[in-house]
Structure formats: C-alpha cells, structure tokens
Scaffold this active site. Sequence first.
Site, PDB file in Angstrom:
ATOM      1  N   ASN A   1     -10.014  -0.473  -0.202  1.00 36.70           N
ATOM      2  CA  ASN A   1      -8.558  -0.387  -0.133  1.00 36.70           C
ATOM      3  C   ASN A   1      -7.973  -0.871  -1.463  1.00 36.70           C
ATOM      4  O   ASN A   1      -8.077  -2.045  -1.796  1.00 36.70           O
ATOM      5  CB  ASN A   1      -8.082  -1.261   1.034  1.00 36.70           C
TER       6      ASN A   1
ATOM      7  N   HIS B   1      -3.701   6.811   3.048  1.00 41.43           N
ATOM      8  CA  HIS B   1      -4.066   5.536   2.429  1.00 41.43           C
ATOM      9  C   HIS B   1      -5.466   5.158   2.920  1.00 41.43           C
ATOM     10  O   HIS B   1      -5.764   5.275   4.108  1.00 41.43           O
ATOM     11  CB  HIS B   1      -3.035   4.483   2.845  1.00 41.43           C
TER      12      HIS B   1
ATOM     13  N   CYS C   1       0.812  -1.234   0.000  1.00 45.15           N
ATOM     14  CA  CYS C   1       0.000   0.000   0.000  1.00 45.15           C
ATOM     15  C   CYS C   1       0.836   1.270   0.000  1.00 45.15           C
ATOM     16  O   CYS C   1       0.321   2.355  -0.271  1.00 45.15           O
ATOM     17  CB  CYS C   1      -0.951   0.001   1.183  1.00 45.15           C
TER      18      CYS C   1
HETATM   19  O1  UT7 Z   1      -3.817  -1.795   3.655  1.00 46.08           O
HETATM   20  C1  UT7 Z   1      -3.145  -1.796   4.848  1.00 46.08           C
HETATM   21  C2  UT7 Z   1      -3.269  -2.983   5.641  1.00 46.08           C
HETATM   22  N1  UT7 Z   1      -4.575  -3.320   6.111  1.00 46.08           N
HETATM   23  C3  UT7 Z   1      -5.196  -2.603   7.069  1.00 46.08           C
HETATM   24  O2  UT7 Z   1      -4.841  -1.517   7.431  1.00 46.08           O
HETATM   25  C4  UT7 Z   1      -6.391  -3.268   7.714  1.00 46.08           C
HETATM   26  C5  UT7 Z   1      -6.402  -2.961   9.181  1.00 46.08           C
HETATM   27  N2  UT7 Z   1      -7.461  -3.662   9.896  1.00 46.08           N
HETATM   28  C6  UT7 Z   1      -8.753  -3.321   9.798  1.00 46.08           C
HETATM   29  O3  UT7 Z   1      -9.125  -2.439   9.056  1.00 46.08           O
HETATM   30  C7  UT7 Z   1      -9.726  -4.013  10.723  1.00 46.08           C
HETATM   31  O4  UT7 Z   1      -9.002  -4.790  11.658  1.00 46.08           O
HETATM   32  C8  UT7 Z   1     -10.734  -4.933   9.978  1.00 46.08           C
HETATM   33  C9  UT7 Z   1     -11.740  -4.063   9.228  1.00 46.08           C
HETATM   34  C10 UT7 Z   1     -10.026  -5.831   9.003  1.00 46.08           C
HETATM   35  C11 UT7 Z   1     -11.502  -5.779  10.976  1.00 46.08           C
HETATM   36  O5  UT7 Z   1     -12.151  -4.942  11.927  1.00 46.08           O
HETATM   37  P1  UT7 Z   1     -12.008  -5.260  13.489  1.00 46.08           P
HETATM   38  O6  UT7 Z   1     -12.837  -4.268  14.184  1.00 46.08           O
HETATM   39  O7  UT7 Z   1     -10.548  -5.306  13.803  1.00 46.08           O
HETATM   40  O8  UT7 Z   1     -12.688  -6.666  13.596  1.00 46.08           O
HETATM   41  P2  UT7 Z   1     -12.071  -8.058  14.073  1.00 46.08           P
HETATM   42  O9  UT7 Z   1     -11.124  -8.595  13.056  1.00 46.08           O
HETATM   43  O10 UT7 Z   1     -11.569  -7.905  15.482  1.00 46.08           O
HETATM   44  O11 UT7 Z   1     -13.381  -8.933  14.087  1.00 46.08           O
HETATM   45  C12 UT7 Z   1     -14.479  -8.641  14.945  1.00 46.08           C
HETATM   46  C13 UT7 Z   1     -15.590  -9.617  14.657  1.00 46.08           C
HETATM   47  C14 UT7 Z   1     -15.119 -11.061  14.633  1.00 46.08           C
HETATM   48  O12 UT7 Z   1     -16.163 -11.840  15.181  1.00 46.08           O
HETATM   49  P3  UT7 Z   1     -16.085 -12.409  16.685  1.00 46.08           P
HETATM   50  O13 UT7 Z   1     -14.832 -13.230  16.703  1.00 46.08           O
HETATM   51  O14 UT7 Z   1     -15.998 -11.181  17.545  1.00 46.08           O
HETATM   52  O15 UT7 Z   1     -17.337 -13.179  16.810  1.00 46.08           O
HETATM   53  C15 UT7 Z   1     -14.976 -11.374  13.177  1.00 46.08           C
HETATM   54  O16 UT7 Z   1     -15.128 -12.735  12.894  1.00 46.08           O
HETATM   55  O17 UT7 Z   1     -16.125  -9.368  13.353  1.00 46.08           O
HETATM   56  C16 UT7 Z   1     -16.113 -10.563  12.589  1.00 46.08           C
HETATM   57  N3  UT7 Z   1     -15.909 -10.242  11.195  1.00 46.08           N
HETATM   58  C17 UT7 Z   1     -16.924  -9.963  10.356  1.00 46.08           C
HETATM   59  N4  UT7 Z   1     -18.254  -9.932  10.539  1.00 46.08           N
HETATM   60  C18 UT7 Z   1     -19.009  -9.598   9.469  1.00 46.08           C
HETATM   61  C19 UT7 Z   1     -14.743 -10.137  10.506  1.00 46.08           C
HETATM   62  N5  UT7 Z   1     -14.970  -9.800   9.242  1.00 46.08           N
HETATM   63  C20 UT7 Z   1     -16.324  -9.684   9.111  1.00 46.08           C
HETATM   64  C21 UT7 Z   1     -17.164  -9.372   8.047  1.00 46.08           C
HETATM   65  N6  UT7 Z   1     -18.481  -9.333   8.273  1.00 46.08           N
HETATM   66  N7  UT7 Z   1     -16.701  -9.080   6.811  1.00 46.08           N
END
Ligand code: UT7
Length: 309
Positions: free
Chosen positions: A266, A236, A96
């Site tokens: 992204n 970004h 990125c």
């Molecule tokens: O390009 C540069 C590199 N990438 C980034 O900068 C990405 C950085 N990370 C993020 O943007 C965020 O961490 C995400 C958007 C990827 C995820 O958000 P989060 O608030 O960190 O969620 P999480 O991974 O902690 O997941 C929370 C919950 C989980 O469920 P449980 O375990 O709490 O029951 C996930 O399984 O949300 C669930 N989950 C989803 N639910 C619905 C994960 N993805 C999804 C989804 N839809 N697409």
Amino acid sequence: MTNADLEKIVDTSDEWIVSRTGIKERRIAPEGMAVSDMAVEACKKAIESSGLKNEDIDLLILGTVTPDYKLPSTACVVQEKMDLPNATAFDIVAACTGFLNGLSVASALIETGAYKNALVVGAEKLSSILNYKDRNTCILFGDGAGAAVLTVSDDDSGILGTFLKSNGNLRELLWVKDGGSANPIPDGYVSEGEDKVMMSGSDIFKVAVKQMCNAAVKIIDEAGLTSEDISLVIPHQANIRIIEAIAKRLKVSMDKVFVNIEKYGNTSAASVPIALDEANRSGKIKKGDHVVMVAFGGGLIWGSALIKW
Ligand code: UT7
C-alpha cells in the site's frame, strides 16, 4: 523489502501476509531520498509521455501524507527541482485518495478555463512514518510515486466524473497521533509508536469494502453506464481481499481489475497513479475505454473517478 525481510523484524510470516493482504514485497526509499525526489522521477516520465514541455505546466497538485517538510509544501519543492516556472503548486492531504482528490481539483480548475495543463502527483515515503515494531501496520505499506498530466481534451475523452467523500468521526482508525499541533513532540519525548502510523485494520477493512464499492457503483451510475461498459477498474492497492470484494460487487471479472499490490504493498496516495501508469504502459488501456479508479484511506476518506481514455 520482501516478506522474508519482515519476518526477521517482527513476528509475522510470508504465508500470513500473502493470504491476508496479497503483498509479497514493497519498495523502501533509501535514506536521503525524500518524497520530492520520488515525485520528480514520476513527473519527468508523465511530462515526457504527455508531449508537453515543463513551461506548459501551469498547475501542480501533489497528494501526500509524508511531505518533505512541514513547511513549505512538497509540491513547491518539486516545482523547483523540476523547473516548472509557470506553475502554481500546492499539496493535498487526503491519504490514500490524495491522487483522486488532486485529479478532481485539477479537472475542475481546468474546466473553469483558469488553467490548461495540470500535473497531478501522488507520492509517499511511508517508511518514514511506520513503526517497524508494529506488525499490524509495517507489513502493509511501501514507498513510491506516480504522476499524470491532465490537459484540455478536444474530443469526448476525459474525466467524466469524480466522487469524493469523507467521515472525520472515524479519523482515529488510521492516524499519526503525535507530532502535529494537537500533540506537539515535547523535549525528551520517547516514542512509543504514537508518532507513527496507528491503524485499526479490521474496522477499516469493513468501511473500506463498503465505501469503495459504493463509490465505484455511484460514479458508473451517474455517468449512465453499467459495469459492462467498464474496461478496467483501478483500485487503491490496500488489500487483495478488498479489491476482490469490489470486483464481486461490480460484477466484473478480476481480469478487468488492475492489481500490482504484490510488488508495492500500500503506497497510499501513490497507489492509484502507479497502477494507472502500469496499466497504461502495459497496453491494458485503449483509446475510448472507460476506466474507473477508486480509493479509500485515513480521514476516513474515499472517492472514485471515471475516465474515458
Ligand atoms: O489504505 C487504506 C487503509 N487501510 C486499509 O484499507 C487496511 C484495511 N485492513 C486490512 O487490510 C486488514 O484488516 C489487515 C491486513 C490489516 C489485517 O487483516 P485481518 O484479517 O483484518 O486481521 P486482524 O487484524 O483481524 O488480525 C487477525 C490476527 C490477529 O491475531 P489474533 O488476535 O487472532 O490472535 C492479529 O494479531 O492476525 C494477527 N496479525 C498478524 N499475524 C501475523 C496481525 N498482523 C499480523 C502479521 N503477521 N503481520
């Protein structure tokens, strides 16, 4: 591809995606459209708005993690498709931050006097390396391309500074494990998603907030400026919550931060140049403005650049 489209493919919801990321839609390139094809569209527009001719371009740097081929570089394919006879062309693999790494290298090479007019491109077809069974990743990314022309300035405008950093220890937080020379794809390989993007989102999130904030603060400090001197921040576009955290740390209001994540998701190396172009064409950047660009991605890698427009 809208969030509603994704609801039909994986267990997700528009509400979850919008509230956790800010993304509403992303662009997916059709089959048969390669990264070079998207890059060419961006390059044509960049050259046209620069007022230069194709023959004037002597350097072409393209940031991508989704090249047309393993060999040669996508930059060389773009050189041929664009007809840039006087350019030397090569790719940068910096996820990125690819556009900012390209900008930094191009700016340094122009400063040596060896090159005059550089085309710096960020282009990605991330849909080609996404696992559409993995809701943790497939909802985030989109395809696209952006480009800028850099040339020698005859006043005090230009790139005032760039900052680049990486930490390879954290490379497995965001990677494609299989398919390279470390883990070649053997005959009969059955994909279980390890030949596609894998990401530990919440671990990345914490590092991204910290390092993007640090990178933005550093580049402003080093120029002897304060955030009050900054007219526009172009981050970004990975997550609206990361973008808002940067604004808070820099103490700038969100109306000084360019956001288009809702339309594109992204787009990795394409994210910053697409945002820069949209900001410029919509009149958000005026001559003399200080603009900060900041990015973060797989490597892990991060960086920033400060421009006086
Ligand atoms: O390009 C540069 C590199 N990438 C980034 O900068 C990405 C950085 N990370 C993020 O943007 C965020 O961490 C995400 C958007 C990827 C995820 O958000 P989060 O608030 O960190 O969620 P999480 O991974 O902690 O997941 C929370 C919950 C989980 O469920 P449980 O375990 O709490 O029951 C996930 O399984 O949300 C669930 N989950 C989803 N639910 C619905 C994960 N993805 C999804 C989804 N839809 N697409």
